[in-house]
Design a protein around this motif. Sequence first.
Motif, PDB file in Angstrom:
ATOM      1  N   ASP A  37      32.470  28.345  52.304  1.00  0.00           N
ATOM      2  CA  ASP A  37      32.004  28.520  50.933  1.00  0.00           C
ATOM      3  C   ASP A  37      33.151  28.351  49.946  1.00  0.00           C
ATOM      4  OD1 ASP A  37      33.454  30.911  51.064  1.00  0.00           O
ATOM      5  OD2 ASP A  37      31.685  32.188  51.080  1.00  0.00           O
ATOM      6  N   GLY A  38      34.373  28.179  50.464  1.00  0.00           N
ATOM      7  CA  GLY A  38      35.534  27.932  49.625  1.00  0.00           C
ATOM      8  C   GLY A  38      36.107  29.163  48.949  1.00  0.00           C
ATOM      9  N   ILE A  39      35.474  30.317  49.154  1.00  0.00           N
ATOM     10  CA  ILE A  39      35.918  31.545  48.489  1.00  0.00           C
ATOM     11  C   ILE A  39      36.188  32.668  49.488  1.00  0.00           C
ATOM     12  CG2 ILE A  39      35.287  33.328  46.810  1.00  0.00           C
ATOM     13  CD1 ILE A  39      33.501  31.139  45.491  1.00  0.00           C
TER      14      ILE A  39
ATOM     15  N   LEU B  97      43.562  22.176  65.231  1.00  0.00           N
ATOM     16  CA  LEU B  97      43.245  23.510  64.724  1.00  0.00           C
ATOM     17  C   LEU B  97      44.162  23.881  63.566  1.00  0.00           C
ATOM     18  CD1 LEU B  97      41.531  26.053  64.956  1.00  0.00           C
ATOM     19  CD2 LEU B  97      43.168  26.904  66.660  1.00  0.00           C
ATOM     20  N   GLU B  98      45.456  23.623  63.706  1.00  0.00           N
ATOM     21  CA  GLU B  98      46.393  23.902  62.611  1.00  0.00           C
ATOM     22  C   GLU B  98      45.982  23.158  61.341  1.00  0.00           C
ATOM     23  OE1 GLU B  98      50.239  22.781  64.093  1.00  0.00           O
ATOM     24  OE2 GLU B  98      50.407  24.561  65.368  1.00  0.00           O
ATOM     25  N   ASN B  99      45.608  21.900  61.484  1.00  0.00           N
ATOM     26  CA  ASN B  99      45.220  21.095  60.321  1.00  0.00           C
ATOM     27  C   ASN B  99      43.937  21.598  59.667  1.00  0.00           C
ATOM     28  OD1 ASN B  99      47.448  19.420  60.447  1.00  0.00           O
ATOM     29  ND2 ASN B  99      46.416  17.893  61.708  1.00  0.00           N
ATOM     30  N   ILE B 100      42.948  21.967  60.477  1.00  0.00           N
ATOM     31  CA  ILE B 100      41.687  22.425  59.879  1.00  0.00           C
ATOM     32  C   ILE B 100      41.877  23.794  59.221  1.00  0.00           C
ATOM     33  CG2 ILE B 100      40.526  23.581  61.817  1.00  0.00           C
ATOM     34  CD1 ILE B 100      38.023  21.880  60.925  1.00  0.00           C
ATOM     35  N   LEU B 101      42.757  24.634  59.788  1.00  0.00           N
ATOM     36  CA  LEU B 101      43.042  25.921  59.152  1.00  0.00           C
ATOM     37  C   LEU B 101      43.758  25.713  57.814  1.00  0.00           C
ATOM     38  CD1 LEU B 101      44.100  28.055  62.243  1.00  0.00           C
ATOM     39  CD2 LEU B 101      41.989  28.265  60.914  1.00  0.00           C
ATOM     40  N   LEU B 102      44.625  24.731  57.740  1.00  0.00           N
ATOM     41  CA  LEU B 102      45.271  24.404  56.461  1.00  0.00           C
ATOM     42  C   LEU B 102      44.241  23.932  55.437  1.00  0.00           C
ATOM     43  CD1 LEU B 102      48.568  22.581  57.497  1.00  0.00           C
ATOM     44  CD2 LEU B 102      48.364  24.745  56.263  1.00  0.00           C
ATOM     45  N   GLU B 103      43.308  23.094  55.887  1.00  0.00           N
ATOM     46  CA  GLU B 103      42.255  22.607  54.978  1.00  0.00           C
ATOM     47  C   GLU B 103      41.364  23.748  54.494  1.00  0.00           C
ATOM     48  OE1 GLU B 103      39.958  19.109  55.910  1.00  0.00           O
ATOM     49  OE2 GLU B 103      41.572  18.388  57.214  1.00  0.00           O
ATOM     50  N   ILE B 104      41.035  24.672  55.394  1.00  0.00           N
ATOM     51  CA  ILE B 104      40.182  25.811  55.021  1.00  0.00           C
ATOM     52  C   ILE B 104      40.892  26.679  53.998  1.00  0.00           C
ATOM     53  CG2 ILE B 104      39.197  27.973  55.876  1.00  0.00           C
ATOM     54  CD1 ILE B 104      38.539  26.424  58.497  1.00  0.00           C
ATOM     55  N   GLY B 105      42.174  26.903  54.188  1.00  0.00           N
ATOM     56  CA  GLY B 105      42.939  27.693  53.228  1.00  0.00           C
ATOM     57  C   GLY B 105      42.850  29.183  53.476  1.00  0.00           C
ATOM     58  N   ASP B 106      43.253  29.952  52.486  1.00  0.00           N
ATOM     59  CA  ASP B 106      43.380  31.400  52.573  1.00  0.00           C
ATOM     60  C   ASP B 106      42.073  32.078  52.177  1.00  0.00           C
ATOM     61  OD1 ASP B 106      44.607  33.867  52.945  1.00  0.00           O
ATOM     62  OD2 ASP B 106      45.375  33.931  50.892  1.00  0.00           O
ATOM     63  N   LEU B 107      41.208  32.311  53.148  1.00  0.00           N
ATOM     64  CA  LEU B 107      39.927  32.978  52.910  1.00  0.00           C
ATOM     65  C   LEU B 107      39.924  34.350  53.577  1.00  0.00           C
ATOM     66  CD1 LEU B 107      37.486  30.020  53.650  1.00  0.00           C
ATOM     67  CD2 LEU B 107      38.451  30.706  51.464  1.00  0.00           C
ATOM     68  N   SER B 108      38.926  35.137  53.272  1.00  0.00           N
ATOM     69  CA  SER B 108      38.794  36.471  53.853  1.00  0.00           C
ATOM     70  C   SER B 108      38.597  36.412  55.367  1.00  0.00           C
ATOM     71  CB  SER B 108      37.614  37.189  53.201  1.00  0.00           C
ATOM     72  OG  SER B 108      37.384  38.422  53.820  1.00  0.00           O
TER      73      SER B 108
END
Length: 94
Positions: A17-19, A43-54
């Motif tokens: 949801d981007g938030i 996995l590292e790359n997709i976690l970077l794309e997802i960013g800092d979420l809850s």
Amino acid sequence: MALYNNEVIGFARALSDGIYNAAIYDLVVKDNYQKLNIGRKILENILLEIGDLSCIHLISTTGNCEFYYKAGFRKLKTGMAIYQNSKLKEEYTE
């Protein structure tokens, strides 16, 4: 996505949801390319794309939990699922 000689040898997909929350639905590496750290890099790359979420959710396939533990994922105390397929229900639920 991981490419080798113009062939897809691995990929991951996620929804966010981007938030607050995201879910990783697949991380796949072709059998003959496994154990080469390709999955870890994806996995590292997709976690970077997802960013800092809850929270970032995922369901591991049987036998791959240790891979995700090493990446920082932990089992949920309240995670639940409904599997319509009886074979998957038996494999993945208590």
